[in-house]
Motif scaffolding. Structure first.
Motif, PDB file in Angstrom:
ATOM      1  N   GLU A   1     -36.760  22.698  14.363  1.00  0.00           N
ATOM      2  CA  GLU A   1     -36.648  23.446  15.620  1.00  0.00           C
ATOM      3  C   GLU A   1     -35.845  22.666  16.659  1.00  0.00           C
ATOM      4  OE1 GLU A   1     -40.643  24.374  16.807  1.00  0.00           O
ATOM      5  OE2 GLU A   1     -40.974  25.657  15.059  1.00  0.00           O
ATOM      6  N   VAL A   2     -35.016  23.409  17.378  1.00  0.00           N
ATOM      7  CA  VAL A   2     -34.239  22.817  18.461  1.00  0.00           C
ATOM      8  C   VAL A   2     -34.443  23.693  19.697  1.00  0.00           C
ATOM      9  CG1 VAL A   2     -31.927  22.199  19.257  1.00  0.00           C
ATOM     10  CG2 VAL A   2     -32.546  21.833  16.861  1.00  0.00           C
ATOM     11  N   ILE A   3     -34.729  23.059  20.811  1.00  0.00           N
ATOM     12  CA  ILE A   3     -35.016  23.797  22.046  1.00  0.00           C
ATOM     13  C   ILE A   3     -33.714  24.070  22.797  1.00  0.00           C
ATOM     14  CG2 ILE A   3     -36.266  23.711  24.252  1.00  0.00           C
ATOM     15  CD1 ILE A   3     -38.330  21.907  22.705  1.00  0.00           C
ATOM     16  N   VAL A   4     -33.460  25.345  23.066  1.00  0.00           N
ATOM     17  CA  VAL A   4     -32.225  25.763  23.748  1.00  0.00           C
ATOM     18  C   VAL A   4     -32.596  26.680  24.925  1.00  0.00           C
ATOM     19  CG1 VAL A   4     -30.903  25.683  21.583  1.00  0.00           C
ATOM     20  CG2 VAL A   4     -31.851  27.846  22.340  1.00  0.00           C
TER      21      VAL A   4
ATOM     22  N   SER B   1     -23.575  31.193  21.035  1.00  0.00           N
ATOM     23  CA  SER B   1     -23.293  30.192  20.000  1.00  0.00           C
ATOM     24  C   SER B   1     -24.143  28.926  20.163  1.00  0.00           C
ATOM     25  CB  SER B   1     -21.801  29.860  19.919  1.00  0.00           C
ATOM     26  OG  SER B   1     -21.331  29.315  21.110  1.00  0.00           O
ATOM     27  N   THR B   2     -24.667  28.653  21.371  1.00  0.00           N
ATOM     28  CA  THR B   2     -25.559  27.497  21.553  1.00  0.00           C
ATOM     29  C   THR B   2     -26.721  27.599  20.562  1.00  0.00           C
ATOM     30  OG1 THR B   2     -25.119  27.697  23.932  1.00  0.00           O
ATOM     31  CG2 THR B   2     -26.868  26.189  23.283  1.00  0.00           C
TER      32      THR B   2
ATOM     33  N   THR C   1     -17.600  25.094  17.129  1.00  0.00           N
ATOM     34  CA  THR C   1     -17.492  24.233  15.948  1.00  0.00           C
ATOM     35  C   THR C   1     -17.867  22.789  16.308  1.00  0.00           C
ATOM     36  OG1 THR C   1     -15.111  23.907  16.288  1.00  0.00           O
ATOM     37  CG2 THR C   1     -15.776  25.700  14.822  1.00  0.00           C
ATOM     38  N   ALA C   2     -17.572  22.394  17.550  1.00  0.00           N
ATOM     39  CA  ALA C   2     -17.975  21.048  18.003  1.00  0.00           C
ATOM     40  C   ALA C   2     -19.500  20.924  17.957  1.00  0.00           C
ATOM     41  CB  ALA C   2     -17.457  20.798  19.419  1.00  0.00           C
TER      42      ALA C   2
ATOM     43  N   PRO D   1     -29.433  35.214  24.912  1.00  0.00           N
ATOM     44  CA  PRO D   1     -29.623  35.473  23.470  1.00  0.00           C
ATOM     45  C   PRO D   1     -30.981  36.101  23.147  1.00  0.00           C
ATOM     46  CG  PRO D   1     -28.677  33.304  23.802  1.00  0.00           C
ATOM     47  CD  PRO D   1     -28.996  33.840  25.165  1.00  0.00           C
ATOM     48  N   ILE D   2     -31.992  35.849  23.997  1.00  0.00           N
ATOM     49  CA  ILE D   2     -33.331  36.426  23.750  1.00  0.00           C
ATOM     50  C   ILE D   2     -33.327  37.949  23.876  1.00  0.00           C
ATOM     51  CG2 ILE D   2     -34.854  34.455  24.257  1.00  0.00           C
ATOM     52  CD1 ILE D   2     -34.280  36.769  27.052  1.00  0.00           C
ATOM     53  N   ALA D   3     -32.226  38.514  24.382  1.00  0.00           N
ATOM     54  CA  ALA D   3     -32.144  39.974  24.483  1.00  0.00           C
ATOM     55  C   ALA D   3     -31.113  40.519  23.489  1.00  0.00           C
ATOM     56  CB  ALA D   3     -31.773  40.371  25.913  1.00  0.00           C
ATOM     57  N   LEU D   4     -30.589  39.653  22.611  1.00  0.00           N
ATOM     58  CA  LEU D   4     -29.546  40.090  21.674  1.00  0.00           C
ATOM     59  C   LEU D   4     -30.156  40.381  20.299  1.00  0.00           C
ATOM     60  CD1 LEU D   4     -26.728  37.529  22.626  1.00  0.00           C
ATOM     61  CD2 LEU D   4     -27.023  39.876  23.449  1.00  0.00           C
ATOM     62  N   GLY D   5     -29.560  41.388  19.623  1.00  0.00           N
ATOM     63  CA  GLY D   5     -30.120  41.957  18.396  1.00  0.00           C
ATOM     64  C   GLY D   5     -30.580  40.948  17.351  1.00  0.00           C
ATOM     65  N   TYR D   6     -29.753  39.965  17.025  1.00  0.00           N
ATOM     66  CA  TYR D   6     -30.120  39.024  15.959  1.00  0.00           C
ATOM     67  C   TYR D   6     -31.465  38.360  16.267  1.00  0.00           C
ATOM     68  CZ  TYR D   6     -30.191  34.792  13.118  1.00  0.00           C
ATOM     69  OH  TYR D   6     -30.584  33.789  12.267  1.00  0.00           O
TER      70      TYR D   6
END
Ligand SMILES: Cc1ncc(COP(=O)(O)O)c(C=O)c1O
Length: 398
Positions: free
Chosen positions: A80-83, A90-91, A64-65, A342-347
């Motif tokens: 776009e935001v680079i992560v 959650s990032t 939430t922060a 996250p690049i390997a996660l379903g969403y």
């Protein structure tokens, strides 16, 4: 009659809580002020003092922060935001929740942090910010990130969920970019159960953050309560959230801050002991601390690499690492993968058709990291036991 020896149970972590914390959480019950009151303010003050921030804004979690900090910095629809491609989901999620797009950047396999040499190529005319993560307590390489951000007019938000006690060339994590966010989940060095904090180097952002966490209110309940005319509600002139921390958490956080230096020292000592015990183990890469950095050791994360991990070998190595971890679990020793990619996660794979192999280091880190138990009460003897059992499990896994 058969005799069984009790098996030693070693969890992955254990919050450091004592009578001080027990007493602290009872205090708000006496004042009767349970939400975002004097104990939250006390926690914020101590946190700001420790990190060297101008001030600090407590929230309900790091997620939430990050959500409200990115909102305050500005993420318009389609922005776009680079992560980094290896981080807690959650990032990236908070950018997507604001209608933006998380653009992934591969990580450096030695530090697990964003590979700064790849960031520039990902910037487009839709890019508004860079969101580096200080993973496991080691700061991302912030100087080149800031240089790039300044040159291209981008904001920098630090995900310092794991970064308490992490320093970069004399600056505490979270105080380097436009804003930084922390987590107080029980897997972190200090905890409030759930909980988070935002610090910002931009004075004008602080009031926005305080308002956003409180439904967008122009003044807090406590300010209303202490002022004349408190019978009238505040104005709500921005779209806000309810991300207020309770005073029970604030009191707990405040008590944890009093012991923070001790906790961080004990964790660093535990990490040094693992470094020594693992010095001759060539099939595990130990955490690194580049010159000028202080590692906060939110976790002691190693990389399982009995041979060079490549896109051809990582699945086979992954299976072997899992056999080692399962073997340890059966012996009462908890280990964990570092975090996920996250690049390997379903969403993300479904929405963007991402091929995880495009991010080889993130994929290798996702499949081959191995976190060892680390907490204040972990004894030297426990650590020797963990490392001996780890070596034996590795030998059995061949
Ligand atoms: C890198 C990173 N970012 C964000 C978070 C989310 O923190 P929280 O659980 O406080 O929402 C975590 C949690 O572990 C994390 O590791």
């Amino acid at each position: 009659m058969s005799r069984t020896t009790a098996i030693r149970k070693i969890p992955i972590t254990k919050p450091y809580l004592g009578p001080e914390e027990r007493e602290a959480v009872l205090k708000p019950l006496d004042t009767g002020w349970l939400v975002q009151g004097p104990y939250v303010a006390e926690f914020e003050r101590k946190f700001a003092e420790f990190t060297g921030a101008r001030s600090a804004v407590a929230t309900t979690s790091c997620t939430t922060a990050l959500h409200m900090a990115a909102d305050a910095l500005g993420v318009s629809p389609g922005a776009e935001v680079i992560v980094p491609a290896f981080t807690w989901v959650s990032t990236a999620n908070i950018i997507e929740s604001l209608g933006g797009r998380a653009v992934f950047c591969d990580v450096d396999i030695r530090t697990y942090n964003i590979d700064v040499s790849r960031v520039a190529d990902l910037i487009t005319d839709r890019t508004v910010g860079i969101l580096p993560v200080h993973l496991f307590g080691l700061c991302a390489d912030m100087d080149p990130i800031l240089e790039l951000a300044r040159a291209r007019g981008l904001w920098v938000l630090e995900d310092s969920a794991c970064g308490f006690g992490a320093w970069y060339h004399g600056k505490h994590s979270g105080t380097i970019g436009d804003a930084g966010c922390f987590s107080f989940h029980p897997r972190k060095s200090i905890t409030t159960g759930e909980g988070g904090m935002v610090i910002t180097t931009r004075p004008e952002l602080e009031a926005v953050l305080r308002s956003l966490r409180d439904h967008g209110a122009s003044r807090t309940d406590l300010q209303r309560h202490n002022a004349k005319g408190g019978f009238l509600l505040a104005d709500y002139d921005r779209l806000g959230y309810n991300y207020r921390m309770t005073d029970l958490q604030g009191a707990l956080g405040s008590a944890q801050m009093d012991r923070a230096s001790f906790v961080l020292r004990a964790r660093a000592e535990g990490a040094r002991r693992y470094d020594q015990l693992l010095a001759a183990v060539d099939w595990l890469a130990r955490p690194v601390t580049p010159q000028g950095y202080v590692h906060g050791y939110q976790a002691y994360v190693t990389l399982f690499r009995p041979e060079e991990p490549t896109l051809a070998s990582y699945e086979r190595l992954h299976e072997r690492r899992n056999r080692v971890m399962q073997d340890l679990e059966e012996r009462g020793i908890a280990t964990r993968q570092g975090t996920h990619a996250p690049i390997a996660l379903g969403y993300y794979t479904k929405k963007y058709g991402i091929k995880a192999e495009t991010y080889p280091n993130a994929l290798v880190a996702d499949r081959l990291t191995l976190t060892l138990p680390l907490y204040v009460d972990l004894s030297a003897d426990d650590q020797e036991y963990v490392v001996n059992e780890l070596k034996a499990a590795f030998a059995r896994s061949a």
